[in-house]
Design a protein around this motif. Structure first.
Motif, PDB file in Angstrom:
ATOM      1  N   PHE A 232     -67.327  15.476  57.332  1.00  0.00           N
ATOM      2  CA  PHE A 232     -68.461  14.625  56.972  1.00  0.00           C
ATOM      3  C   PHE A 232     -68.279  14.048  55.572  1.00  0.00           C
ATOM      4  CE2 PHE A 232     -72.666  14.238  54.927  1.00  0.00           C
ATOM      5  CZ  PHE A 232     -73.214  13.249  55.729  1.00  0.00           C
TER       6      PHE A 232
ATOM      7  N   ARG B  64     -77.070  13.192  51.184  1.00  0.00           N
ATOM      8  CA  ARG B  64     -76.183  14.087  51.918  1.00  0.00           C
ATOM      9  C   ARG B  64     -76.938  15.342  52.357  1.00  0.00           C
ATOM     10  NH1 ARG B  64     -72.838  14.718  48.291  1.00  0.00           N
ATOM     11  NH2 ARG B  64     -71.122  13.361  48.957  1.00  0.00           N
TER      12      ARG B  64
ATOM     13  N   ILE C  17     -79.373  14.597  55.248  1.00  0.00           N
ATOM     14  CA  ILE C  17     -78.677  14.398  56.522  1.00  0.00           C
ATOM     15  C   ILE C  17     -78.271  15.746  57.112  1.00  0.00           C
ATOM     16  CG2 ILE C  17     -76.589  13.473  57.609  1.00  0.00           C
ATOM     17  CD1 ILE C  17     -76.722  11.175  55.557  1.00  0.00           C
ATOM     18  N   ILE C  18     -77.751  16.632  56.263  1.00  0.00           N
ATOM     19  CA  ILE C  18     -77.348  17.963  56.737  1.00  0.00           C
ATOM     20  C   ILE C  18     -78.571  18.748  57.206  1.00  0.00           C
ATOM     21  CG2 ILE C  18     -76.369  20.176  56.004  1.00  0.00           C
ATOM     22  CD1 ILE C  18     -74.512  18.546  54.148  1.00  0.00           C
TER      23      ILE C  18
ATOM     24  N   TYR D  55     -79.436  17.111  60.670  1.00  0.00           N
ATOM     25  CA  TYR D  55     -78.479  17.092  61.775  1.00  0.00           C
ATOM     26  C   TYR D  55     -77.371  18.140  61.686  1.00  0.00           C
ATOM     27  CZ  TYR D  55     -80.743  12.536  62.170  1.00  0.00           C
ATOM     28  OH  TYR D  55     -81.667  11.526  62.263  1.00  0.00           O
ATOM     29  N   GLY D  56     -77.324  18.930  60.620  1.00  0.00           N
ATOM     30  CA  GLY D  56     -76.270  19.923  60.465  1.00  0.00           C
ATOM     31  C   GLY D  56     -76.686  21.292  60.971  1.00  0.00           C
TER      32      GLY D  56
ATOM     33  N   LEU E  79     -72.060  19.197  61.894  1.00  0.00           N
ATOM     34  CA  LEU E  79     -73.191  18.304  62.091  1.00  0.00           C
ATOM     35  C   LEU E  79     -73.134  17.718  63.489  1.00  0.00           C
ATOM     36  CD1 LEU E  79     -72.371  18.041  58.867  1.00  0.00           C
ATOM     37  CD2 LEU E  79     -74.071  16.208  58.922  1.00  0.00           C
TER      38      LEU E  79
ATOM     39  N   SER F 188     -76.250  12.155  66.394  1.00  0.00           N
ATOM     40  CA  SER F 188     -77.356  11.808  65.506  1.00  0.00           C
ATOM     41  C   SER F 188     -76.858  11.317  64.151  1.00  0.00           C
ATOM     42  CB  SER F 188     -78.278  13.018  65.307  1.00  0.00           C
ATOM     43  OG  SER F 188     -79.066  13.246  66.454  1.00  0.00           O
ATOM     44  N   THR F 189     -75.768  11.895  63.654  1.00  0.00           N
ATOM     45  CA  THR F 189     -75.220  11.460  62.372  1.00  0.00           C
ATOM     46  C   THR F 189     -74.791  10.006  62.428  1.00  0.00           C
ATOM     47  OG1 THR F 189     -74.464  13.710  61.866  1.00  0.00           O
ATOM     48  CG2 THR F 189     -73.452  11.910  60.635  1.00  0.00           C
TER      49      THR F 189
ATOM     50  N   ASN G 107     -81.324  22.788  62.797  1.00  0.00           N
ATOM     51  CA  ASN G 107     -81.738  21.747  61.869  1.00  0.00           C
ATOM     52  C   ASN G 107     -83.151  21.246  62.189  1.00  0.00           C
ATOM     53  OD1 ASN G 107     -81.418  19.891  64.113  1.00  0.00           O
ATOM     54  ND2 ASN G 107     -79.223  19.932  63.696  1.00  0.00           N
TER      55      ASN G 107
END
Length: 458
Positions: A229, A272, A275-276, A279-280, A291, A295-296, A390
């Motif tokens: 990522f 960052r 996002i994690i 979706y992580g 992730l 979705s990412t 997540n």
């Protein structure tokens, strides 16, 4: 920046058009040099299983040029060509006859493409005969790649009779690989799906596959690892942040809500981390976390946080699971989680949590918060635990569980709660409102953490 791949683009297209790609060829090399030839991999929908099999298929063509710049091109792999049979069981399956017809048509198409004799009726073509005929023609062992093996089962979990019929079809299909003449023709065999291979076909005598689903060596084989990522999206994080800042009030650098709920993001590290958080968090053995790739990619495409993966997976999978076994789901949602026996993932007998790990709604975790640690001492030191990976999954799972919870509460219980909540709202007694809502969400907090609980209540 490399362009983002549209949904379901095949491996050759991604490479030839220079689209963004997470190089998984090192995992393939490990498999091909691991001393086994038959593998099984379980991953949630849209986590790269199909792309992995497409990569294998291309590798077996011997076309080294298409792998230029990838990890395996720098290795000692010989790029020898092998005839390959690539199949999927994500086919029309509203009846046993429909599934068999669709599968036979697939075999017929492969046979025709290989210039094999298809003069008989479609029903006469079997996978075992296709493997033998292709091996005989090419004077080589054959690679067989089978994607979504469990789709006929997981797509119909609310229909026990159809599940039973499709399971028998699968047992017949896999039984062919036990014969000595097919084994002699088979050079490599890989099966992918959501559910466990052993538990789906429990009680049937089928071919032995090495299950790498929870092997630490292959933990990053699907999805984006944190390292991937950071490497793949470094420039895109900068560009996305700059674009979102342009949407904020002039000169303030703030994000407006229309930018996708990014009002609390002001730096690349903030973006960052968010996002994690969304979706992580997935882990399938070892310390590697990944992730959700679907979705990412869609976040960067739409510049907004949303439940892309949840809304794209096989229609109503979680809803079907809850309705098929509501009591089990309510027990899971409202009680402390038990340790998992990862060897027993049967769809119709085990706790729902086991299948939820396979399907992506839960993930393994070996860390416990204080609220759960009270009962840790009674468990084995190496016991595995689970949690929501997540925010995307947690928020949607809560909605589904509450829907199920309300549907199984008596009308009098619901009426009493509704009256109390209405009175508290009308009198603006926010503490009472929060107490009522917290009463529903608190049992889930061991899985969510305080951040999710606070966000939900807010």
């Amino acid at each position: 920046m490399k362009r983002l791949p549209p949904d379901d683009q095949p491996f050759p297209t991604i490479i030839d058009q220079g689209l963004l790609y997470a190089d998984k060829t090192r995992y393939i090399y490990e498999m091909l040099n691991d001393g086994y030839r038959c593998y099984f991999l379980s991953r949630p929908p849209r986590f790269g299983k199909t792309l992995l099999l497409q990569t294998l298929k291309e590798l077996f063509t011997g076309n080294r040029a298409r792998f230029k710049g990838l990890w395996i091109d720098q290795s000692d792999y010989d790029f020898k060509a092998y005839p390959t049979i690539s199949l999927t069981l994500d086919l029309p399956s509203d009846s046993p006859e429909t599934l068999e017809t669709a599968f036979n048509a697939q075999l017929q198409g492969i046979a025709q493409a290989e210039d094999l004799d298809v003069s008989g009726p479609p029903s006469s073509m079997s996978l075992s005969s296709l493997i033998q005929d292709l091996s005989r023609k090419r004077q080589s062992q054959v690679a067989v790649l089978l994607d979504d093996f469990d789709a006929p089962v997981t797509n119909h979990m609310a229909n026990p009779s159809l599940v039973k019929a499709h399971t028998e079809f699968l047992s017949y299909l896999f039984g062919a690989f036990k014969t000595s003449y097919v084994q002699s023709c088979l050079g490599f065999f890989m099966v992918t799906g959501i559910a466990s291979y052993d538990s789906t076909l429990a009680g049937y005598y089928v071919v032995d596959l090495k299950d790498i689903s929870l092997h630490p060596k292959y933990a990053g084989i699907g999805g984006f690892t944190l390292e991937e990522f950071n490497a793949l999206f470094a420039d895109r994080l900068e560009a996305t942040l700059a674009e979102l800042k342009d949407k904020g009030p002039k000169g303030s650098g703030a994000m407006v809500k229309k930018a996708g709920g990014l009002t609390d993001v002001s730096t690349v590290d903030d973006l960052r981390a968010k996002i994690i958080k969304w979706y992580g968090g997935y882990r399938w053995g070892g310390e590697t976390r990944v992730l959700n790739p679907y979705s990412t990619l869609h976040f960067f495409s739409h510049k907004a946080f949303d439940s892309y993966w949840i809304n794209s997976v096989r229609p109503g999978l979680l809803d079907v699971l809850i309705k098929a076994k509501p009591k089990g789901f309510l027990e899971f949602a409202l009680e402390s989680p038990p340790p998992l026996d990862m060897e027993n993932m049967e769809l119709d007998k085990s706790e729902p949590a086991r299948f939820l790990i396979r399907s992506g709604y839960l993930t393994l975790d070996d860390s416990l918060d204080e609220e759960v640690s009270a009962w840790k001492d009674s468990l084995l030191d190496d016991a595995e635990y689970f949690q929501f990976p997540n925010y995307e999954v947690a928020s949607n799972f809560i909605k589904e569980c509450f829907t199920a919870l309300f549907s199984f509460m008596s009308s009098n219980e619901l009426k009493t709660i509704a009256v109390e909540l209405k009175k508290a709202l009308l009198s603006r007694k926010t503490a009472i409102v929060q107490d009522i809502l917290t009463g529903f969400i608190r049992p889930l907090s061991p899985y969510l953490g305080t951040a999710y609980e606070t966000t939900f209540i807010t």
